[in-house]
Scaffold this motif. Structure first.
Motif, mmCIF file in Angstrom:
data_model
loop_
_atom_site.group_PDB
_atom_site.id
_atom_site.type_symbol
_atom_site.label_atom_id
_atom_site.label_comp_id
_atom_site.label_asym_id
_atom_site.label_seq_id
_atom_site.Cartn_x
_atom_site.Cartn_y
_atom_site.Cartn_z
ATOM 1 N N TYR A 62 0.819 -1.216 0.000
ATOM 2 C CA TYR A 62 0.000 0.000 0.000
ATOM 3 C C TYR A 62 0.849 1.260 0.000
ATOM 4 O O TYR A 62 0.334 2.358 0.123
ATOM 5 C CB TYR A 62 -0.958 -0.037 1.203
ATOM 6 C CG TYR A 62 -1.689 -1.362 1.235
ATOM 7 C CD1 TYR A 62 -2.703 -1.628 0.315
ATOM 8 C CD2 TYR A 62 -1.305 -2.368 2.120
ATOM 9 C CE1 TYR A 62 -3.324 -2.860 0.291
ATOM 10 C CE2 TYR A 62 -1.935 -3.603 2.101
ATOM 11 C CZ TYR A 62 -2.937 -3.843 1.186
ATOM 12 O OH TYR A 62 -3.543 -5.061 1.148
ATOM 13 N N LYS A 63 2.153 1.098 -0.113
ATOM 14 C CA LYS A 63 3.049 2.253 -0.136
ATOM 15 C C LYS A 63 3.440 2.632 -1.561
ATOM 16 O O LYS A 63 3.995 3.696 -1.795
ATOM 17 C CB LYS A 63 4.320 1.962 0.680
ATOM 18 C CG LYS A 63 4.055 1.709 2.147
ATOM 19 C CD LYS A 63 3.457 2.942 2.799
ATOM 20 C CE LYS A 63 3.057 2.684 4.233
ATOM 21 N NZ LYS A 63 2.229 3.792 4.765
ATOM 22 N N CYS A 64 3.187 1.733 -2.492
ATOM 23 C CA CYS A 64 3.515 2.029 -3.897
ATOM 24 C C CYS A 64 2.581 3.127 -4.394
ATOM 25 O O CYS A 64 1.372 3.068 -4.216
ATOM 26 C CB CYS A 64 3.368 0.768 -4.745
ATOM 27 S SG CYS A 64 3.410 1.114 -6.522
ATOM 28 N N LEU A 65 3.142 4.154 -5.027
ATOM 29 C CA LEU A 65 2.372 5.312 -5.484
ATOM 30 C C LEU A 65 1.946 5.176 -6.945
ATOM 31 O O LEU A 65 1.331 6.077 -7.497
ATOM 32 C CB LEU A 65 3.228 6.581 -5.330
ATOM 33 C CG LEU A 65 3.822 6.816 -3.934
ATOM 34 C CD1 LEU A 65 4.893 7.892 -3.988
ATOM 35 C CD2 LEU A 65 2.728 7.201 -2.962
ATOM 36 N N ARG A 88 -0.750 -6.993 -4.966
ATOM 37 C CA ARG A 88 -1.754 -6.236 -4.203
ATOM 38 C C ARG A 88 -3.158 -6.707 -4.564
ATOM 39 O O ARG A 88 -4.013 -6.886 -3.695
ATOM 40 C CB ARG A 88 -1.613 -4.735 -4.452
ATOM 41 C CG ARG A 88 -2.548 -3.909 -3.544
ATOM 42 C CD ARG A 88 -2.401 -2.412 -3.759
ATOM 43 N NE ARG A 88 -2.513 -2.096 -5.156
ATOM 44 C CZ ARG A 88 -1.649 -1.371 -5.827
ATOM 45 N NH1 ARG A 88 -0.606 -0.856 -5.241
ATOM 46 N NH2 ARG A 88 -1.822 -1.150 -7.114
ATOM 47 N N TYR A 125 -7.044 0.235 -3.328
ATOM 48 C CA TYR A 125 -7.104 -0.405 -2.011
ATOM 49 C C TYR A 125 -8.299 -1.327 -1.820
ATOM 50 O O TYR A 125 -8.473 -1.893 -0.754
ATOM 51 C CB TYR A 125 -7.129 0.650 -0.904
ATOM 52 C CG TYR A 125 -5.909 1.535 -0.814
ATOM 53 C CD1 TYR A 125 -4.645 1.064 -1.191
ATOM 54 C CD2 TYR A 125 -6.002 2.837 -0.323
ATOM 55 C CE1 TYR A 125 -3.528 1.873 -1.091
ATOM 56 C CE2 TYR A 125 -4.878 3.656 -0.222
ATOM 57 C CZ TYR A 125 -3.646 3.166 -0.609
ATOM 58 O OH TYR A 125 -2.547 3.974 -0.494
#
Ligand code: SF4
Ligand code: SF4
Lengths: 127, 265
Positions: A62-65, A88, A125
């Motif tokens: 969840y940190k990948c932009l 993900r 998400y």
């Protein structure tokens, strides 16, 4: 189980992880490097090894932009962001796997937040 | 007057009305009519690169196909819409399996396989109107203003799908700045990410990214920063802690063309 997930991630990402020469350029250019437990080059390597469950449980997903810096700057055209995305998706598609649900949105809003942020976050998400 | 199909996207209807309004009045003054297709839907904000994702790609294909049926190129302004629509168009023209699944779903009179030409508004200025023609129409040049172009990530990457400019040494926004009479400022962070949607759940990371961008622009002496993206504008203004002003490039364009006051009446 492991083999199935690996096949699914490979198919969904369309990435040939064997092309990676482990130069680390993708991770060096990643703007989320400090926030990630596993970095883009590790995603590629760990998927190759079938070591995917650790990745599926990691906050790094969840940190990948989705900035595509690793995609454009990889000298071997491996496209690591597509691997991150496939893992993900495998995680959020699980029962109860949604990271974000619509009822959480109102608390995140402020007067200036563009709709674009909300639709993008939901797409990233949740399933 | 030449007509193009125009896709504003959800945010330009709500929080980013300025980006849209100034794009329309300026295009008209430059001899281009922008016409929306009937019932477009939100592009989803981010392209899902996964091959087994079909439903999330349909809205972009519907828009592309509407432009095809109208027989005109498609123009987008928002960096995110531009990114989603161009990546969809690139993949559907190369990935037969994806194209077959999408077309199965949509049941169009004729299958869509990437026929539409897509322009970002900046490309419209560069490739259709021409920056030299634009500069002839400028009545309020930004004389002596040092302007930092912020590309972020979505305008340029992945470069093989977006095919807009050199992803590491882009010039399109700097050429635009020259055309409206300003002085472009080159700075290291101009094509690095502002943090994007991470602001929803990790403010600290968004603050870190956006302040790095603004500090880099300020260090090179910028008076202001311009962007094409509503989420970049948000992060750079709200999360960076910087006082440097940030504007949409279309607002600068309308001002240079002497249209800004008139369009606010
Ligand atoms: S940049 Fe490409 S080749 Fe280098 S480690 Fe990353 S994925 Fe592998
Ligand atoms: S796309 Fe994701 S993994 Fe790749 S450089 Fe950007 S933030 Fe890092």
């Amino acid at each position: 189980m492991n083999k199935n997930i690996k096949e699914q991630v490979l198919r969904s990402s369309g990435v040939n992880v064997l092309k990676c020469m482990r130069c680390g350029k993708c991770s060096a250019t990643c703007p989320s490097y400090d926030e990630m437990e596993y970095h883009p080059h590790q995603f590629v390597y760990m998927v190759e090894k079938g070591d995917i469950e650790k990745l599926m449980k990691s906050e790094s997903l969840y940190k990948c932009l989705t900035c595509f810096a690793c995609v454009d700057r990889c000298p071997r055209n491996v496209e690591p962001a597509k691997v991150v995305e496939a893992v993900r998706l495998a995680a959020v598609r699980q029962q109860g796997g949604n990271r974000l649900t619509p009822d959480m949105i109102p608390d995140m809003l402020d007067d200036d937040l563009p709709q674009q942020a909300i639709v993008t976050a939901l797409r990233k998400y949740a399933k | 007057m030449e007509t193009f199909t125009y896709y504003p996207g959800c945010t330009l209807r709500t929080k980013a009305k300025d980006l849209d309004t100034y794009a329309r009045v300026s295009a008209e003054a430059l001899g281009i009519a922008l016409e929306e297709p009937a019932d477009w839907q939100c592009c989803g904000g981010a392209y899902t690169t996964a091959k087994d994702e079909i439903a999330t790609k349909l809205s972009a294909v519907r828009t592309l196909n509407a432009a095809k049926e109208l027989g005109r190129p498609l123009v987008t302004v928002c960096s995110a819409c531009h990114n989603v629509i161009k990546q969809t168009n690139y993949d559907i023209s190369r990935d037969e399996d994806m194209a077959a699944k999408v077309n199965n779903y949509l049941r169009l009179p004729e299958a869509y396989t990437g026929e539409t030409t897509v322009y970002h508004y900046l490309e419209l200025l560069r490739d259709v109107i021409g920056f030299d023609k634009l500069s002839e129409k400028v009545v309020n040049p930004f004389k002596g203003k040092k302007i930092a172009a912020y590309y972020g990530c979505l305008l340029l990457r992945p470069s093989k799908a977006l095919a807009m400019d050199d992803p590491e040494n882009p010039t399109i926004m700097e050429d635009f700045i020259r055309a409206i009479g300003g002085i472009p400022v080159i700075y290291a962070q101009r094509n690095e990410c502002c943090g994007g949607y991470i602001t929803m759940e990790d403010k600290a990371q968004a603050q870190k990214r956006s302040s790095a961008v603004m500090e880099s622009a300020a260090d090179q002496g910028a008076d202001m920063v311009i962007t094409a993206c509503p989420l970049c504008l948000y992060n750079l203004k709200k999360n960076s802690g910087s006082e440097l002003p940030v504007f949409y490039f279309t607002e600068m364009l309308a001002e240079a063309l002497g249209l800004k006051e008139a369009s606010n009446e």
